[in-house]
Scaffold this motif. Structure first.
Motif, PDB file in Angstrom:
ATOM      1  N   VAL A   1       8.269  47.601  21.706  1.00 38.25           N
ATOM      2  CA  VAL A   1       6.654  47.943  21.205  1.00 38.25           C
ATOM      3  C   VAL A   1       6.555  49.656  21.926  1.00 38.25           C
ATOM      4  CG1 VAL A   1       4.330  48.662  21.504  1.00 38.25           C
ATOM      5  CG2 VAL A   1       5.280  46.597  20.703  1.00 38.25           C
ATOM      6  N   ARG A   2       6.904  49.792  23.151  1.00 38.95           N
ATOM      7  CA  ARG A   2       6.838  51.214  23.776  1.00 38.95           C
ATOM      8  C   ARG A   2       7.684  51.532  24.078  1.00 38.95           C
ATOM      9  NH1 ARG A   2       7.154  48.517  28.466  1.00 38.95           N
ATOM     10  NH2 ARG A   2       5.165  48.068  28.726  1.00 38.95           N
ATOM     11  N   ASN A   3       9.009  51.382  23.878  1.00 41.22           N
ATOM     12  CA  ASN A   3      10.349  52.199  22.811  1.00 41.22           C
ATOM     13  C   ASN A   3      10.104  52.662  21.346  1.00 41.22           C
ATOM     14  OD1 ASN A   3      11.648  51.167  25.520  1.00 41.22           O
ATOM     15  ND2 ASN A   3      12.581  50.258  24.779  1.00 41.22           N
ATOM     16  N   LEU A   4       9.604  52.188  20.407  1.00 41.10           N
ATOM     17  CA  LEU A   4       8.775  52.397  19.759  1.00 41.10           C
ATOM     18  C   LEU A   4       8.461  53.766  19.500  1.00 41.10           C
ATOM     19  CD1 LEU A   4       8.902  49.286  17.647  1.00 41.10           C
ATOM     20  CD2 LEU A   4      11.282  51.202  16.907  1.00 41.10           C
ATOM     21  N   THR A   5       6.989  53.046  20.260  1.00 37.56           N
ATOM     22  CA  THR A   5       5.581  54.261  20.169  1.00 37.56           C
ATOM     23  C   THR A   5       6.319  55.406  21.122  1.00 37.56           C
ATOM     24  OG1 THR A   5       4.674  53.233  21.762  1.00 37.56           O
ATOM     25  CG2 THR A   5       3.949  52.588  19.773  1.00 37.56           C
ATOM     26  N   GLU A   6       6.902  55.360  22.243  1.00 35.37           N
ATOM     27  CA  GLU A   6       7.049  56.750  22.816  1.00 35.37           C
ATOM     28  C   GLU A   6       8.399  57.440  22.251  1.00 35.37           C
ATOM     29  OE1 GLU A   6       8.817  55.029  27.096  1.00 35.37           O
ATOM     30  OE2 GLU A   6       5.777  55.052  27.296  1.00 35.37           O
ATOM     31  N   GLY A   7       9.595  56.499  21.671  1.00 34.83           N
ATOM     32  CA  GLY A   7      10.640  57.179  21.273  1.00 34.83           C
ATOM     33  C   GLY A   7      10.256  58.064  20.672  1.00 34.83           C
ATOM     34  N   VAL A   8       8.831  57.882  19.174  1.00 36.04           N
ATOM     35  CA  VAL A   8       8.744  58.622  18.504  1.00 36.04           C
ATOM     36  C   VAL A   8       7.700  59.979  18.831  1.00 36.04           C
ATOM     37  CG1 VAL A   8       7.296  58.477  15.965  1.00 36.04           C
ATOM     38  CG2 VAL A   8       8.927  56.745  16.350  1.00 36.04           C
ATOM     39  N   ALA A   9       6.638  59.440  19.470  1.00 40.38           N
ATOM     40  CA  ALA A   9       6.125  60.248  20.054  1.00 40.38           C
ATOM     41  C   ALA A   9       6.869  61.789  20.528  1.00 40.38           C
ATOM     42  CB  ALA A   9       4.922  60.100  21.549  1.00 40.38           C
ATOM     43  N   THR A  10       7.828  61.048  21.007  1.00 40.28           N
ATOM     44  CA  THR A  10       8.921  62.194  22.139  1.00 40.28           C
ATOM     45  C   THR A  10       9.945  62.924  20.727  1.00 40.28           C
ATOM     46  OG1 THR A  10       9.391  61.029  23.627  1.00 40.28           O
ATOM     47  CG2 THR A  10      10.972  62.698  23.777  1.00 40.28           C
ATOM     48  N   CYS A  11       9.802  62.751  19.461  1.00 37.62           N
ATOM     49  CA  CYS A  11      11.037  63.284  18.482  1.00 37.62           C
ATOM     50  C   CYS A  11       9.651  64.199  17.621  1.00 37.62           C
ATOM     51  CB  CYS A  11      10.762  62.157  17.623  1.00 37.62           C
ATOM     52  SG  CYS A  11      12.335  60.880  17.914  1.00 37.62           S
ATOM     53  N   HIS A  12       8.310  63.557  18.385  1.00 34.48           N
ATOM     54  CA  HIS A  12       7.401  64.959  17.510  1.00 34.48           C
ATOM     55  C   HIS A  12       7.388  66.472  18.283  1.00 34.48           C
ATOM     56  CE1 HIS A  12       5.452  63.111  14.141  1.00 34.48           C
ATOM     57  NE2 HIS A  12       5.679  62.291  15.629  1.00 34.48           N
ATOM     58  N   LYS A  13       8.638  66.656  19.741  1.00 32.22           N
ATOM     59  CA  LYS A  13       8.759  67.967  20.217  1.00 32.22           C
ATOM     60  C   LYS A  13       9.993  68.262  19.700  1.00 32.22           C
ATOM     61  CE  LYS A  13       7.411  65.047  24.757  1.00 32.22           C
ATOM     62  NZ  LYS A  13       7.565  64.225  26.513  1.00 32.22           N
ATOM     63  N   LEU A  14      10.588  67.738  18.794  1.00 36.32           N
ATOM     64  CA  LEU A  14      11.820  68.583  18.709  1.00 36.32           C
ATOM     65  C   LEU A  14      11.156  69.191  16.819  1.00 36.32           C
ATOM     66  CD1 LEU A  14      14.388  65.832  18.794  1.00 36.32           C
ATOM     67  CD2 LEU A  14      13.974  67.340  20.152  1.00 36.32           C
ATOM     68  N   GLY A  15      11.722  69.964  16.681  1.00 37.32           N
ATOM     69  CA  GLY A  15      11.476  70.657  15.753  1.00 37.32           C
ATOM     70  C   GLY A  15      11.162  69.943  14.542  1.00 37.32           C
ATOM     71  N   TRP A  16      10.993  70.018  13.155  1.00 34.47           N
ATOM     72  CA  TRP A  16      10.742  69.560  12.186  1.00 34.47           C
ATOM     73  C   TRP A  16      12.488  69.022  11.140  1.00 34.47           C
ATOM     74  CZ3 TRP A  16       7.005  66.420  10.171  1.00 34.47           C
ATOM     75  CH2 TRP A  16       5.648  66.688  10.580  1.00 34.47           C
ATOM     76  N   ALA A  17      13.199  69.837  11.530  1.00 33.89           N
ATOM     77  CA  ALA A  17      14.785  69.857  11.074  1.00 33.89           C
ATOM     78  C   ALA A  17      15.653  68.398  11.774  1.00 33.89           C
ATOM     79  CB  ALA A  17      15.083  71.210  11.615  1.00 33.89           C
ATOM     80  N   TYR A  18      14.776  68.433  13.156  1.00 34.22           N
ATOM     81  CA  TYR A  18      15.803  67.191  13.710  1.00 34.22           C
ATOM     82  C   TYR A  18      15.116  65.684  14.136  1.00 34.22           C
ATOM     83  CZ  TYR A  18      18.521  71.449  15.183  1.00 34.22           C
ATOM     84  OH  TYR A  18      19.656  72.054  15.179  1.00 34.22           O
ATOM     85  N   ARG A  19      13.422  66.222  13.343  1.00 36.39           N
ATOM     86  CA  ARG A  19      12.882  64.920  14.191  1.00 36.39           C
ATOM     87  C   ARG A  19      13.367  63.446  12.908  1.00 36.39           C
ATOM     88  NH1 ARG A  19       6.516  67.051  14.227  1.00 36.39           N
ATOM     89  NH2 ARG A  19       6.846  68.539  15.244  1.00 36.39           N
ATOM     90  N   TYR A  20      13.855  63.894  12.013  1.00 32.13           N
ATOM     91  CA  TYR A  20      14.196  62.081  11.709  1.00 32.13           C
ATOM     92  C   TYR A  20      15.554  62.194  12.310  1.00 32.13           C
ATOM     93  CZ  TYR A  20      10.600  63.978   8.654  1.00 32.13           C
ATOM     94  OH  TYR A  20       9.372  63.916   7.794  1.00 32.13           O
ATOM     95  N   ASP A  21      16.550  62.840  12.395  1.00 27.61           N
ATOM     96  CA  ASP A  21      18.144  61.994  12.924  1.00 27.61           C
ATOM     97  C   ASP A  21      17.316  61.588  14.275  1.00 27.61           C
ATOM     98  OD1 ASP A  21      20.746  61.028  13.391  1.00 27.61           O
ATOM     99  OD2 ASP A  21      20.604  63.045  14.145  1.00 27.61           O
ATOM    100  N   CYS A  22      16.448  62.443  15.089  1.00 26.42           N
ATOM    101  CA  CYS A  22      15.535  61.427  16.177  1.00 26.42           C
ATOM    102  C   CYS A  22      14.818  59.990  16.355  1.00 26.42           C
ATOM    103  CB  CYS A  22      14.394  62.519  16.860  1.00 26.42           C
ATOM    104  SG  CYS A  22      13.463  61.903  18.764  1.00 26.42           S
ATOM    105  N   TYR A  23      14.026  59.638  15.140  1.00 27.30           N
ATOM    106  CA  TYR A  23      13.444  58.511  14.614  1.00 27.30           C
ATOM    107  C   TYR A  23      14.476  57.716  14.244  1.00 27.30           C
ATOM    108  CZ  TYR A  23       9.295  61.769  12.936  1.00 27.30           C
ATOM    109  OH  TYR A  23       8.292  62.493  13.045  1.00 27.30           O
TER     110      TYR A  23
END
Length: 198
Positions: A44-66
């Motif tokens: 749970v922690r890795n999913l929520t923290e991971g996706v929140a971290t992705c929001h720090k990237l530009g839109w173009a890169y977020r989906y690969d981060c997700y």
């Protein structure tokens, strides 16, 4: 917006531990010993923290981060056969996102590297489609988890709740500030209701 994501993330990560009132015990994340609250909490922690971290990237890169976030958690859960259904549901999200990225990769933008991960960009005009496909994949994963049996301690339901939180964060990232705060407020009230019932 970062304050909003931090507030919601802190609430989601902290609440399940209070709800379950953990005692001593548990196990190392990924150990092949059946269901455990510590393994579920780490997922749970890795999913929520991971996706929140992705929001720090530009839109173009977020989906690969997700995609990498969901894939990494799936691989961690693969070490424990009790979580096979959860691992598969998360891997399906990763696969569908990778297919979207492969179809829409922006070869004019360089890959970026952060925290040991490399991320590809997608074309600006494909972001809306990628968001729809990501939300659809999350809906499917959440449904699969809620239908999967566990040991009665709501392990899969907690992981499904993390996926639902990611959906709310994704949608709120596209809203204006007042709307985003209303969304966050609704999440907080929902978490309080969960606490009251436990």
């Amino acid at each position: 917006m970062r304050l909003l994501f931090s507030l919601v993330l802190a609430l989601v990560v902290a609440t399940p531990m209070n709800v379950l009132a953990w005692g001593a015990g548990g196990q190392t994340f990924g150990a092949n010993k059946g269901f455990s609250r510590s393994t579920t909490s780490q997922a749970v922690r890795n999913l929520t923290e991971g996706v929140a971290t992705c929001h720090k990237l530009g839109w173009a890169y977020r989906y690969d981060c997700y995609s990498k976030t969901y894939g990494n958690v799936a691989r961690d859960l693969d070490r424990n056969s009790a979580y096979a259904d959860a691992a598969q549901a998360l891997r399906d999200v990763e696969t569908r996102l990778n297919e979207t990225i492969d179809r829409n990769v922006d070869s004019s933008k360089p890959q970026i590297r952060q925290q040991g991960q490399t991320y590809r960009a997608i074309r600006k005009e494909s972001v809306a489609q990628a968001k729809r496909e990501f939300l659809s994949a999350l809906d499917d994963a959440e449904t699969k988890l809620l239908r999967s049996p566990d040991d009665g301690d709501a392990h899969f339901a907690r992981i499904a709740q993390a996926i639902n939180t990611n959906k709310v964060l994704l949608r709120s990232a596209l809203l204006g500030a007042p709307q985003a705060f209303r969304v966050a407020g609704a999440m907080i009230y929902k978490q309080i209701a969960v606490l009251a019932r436990s």
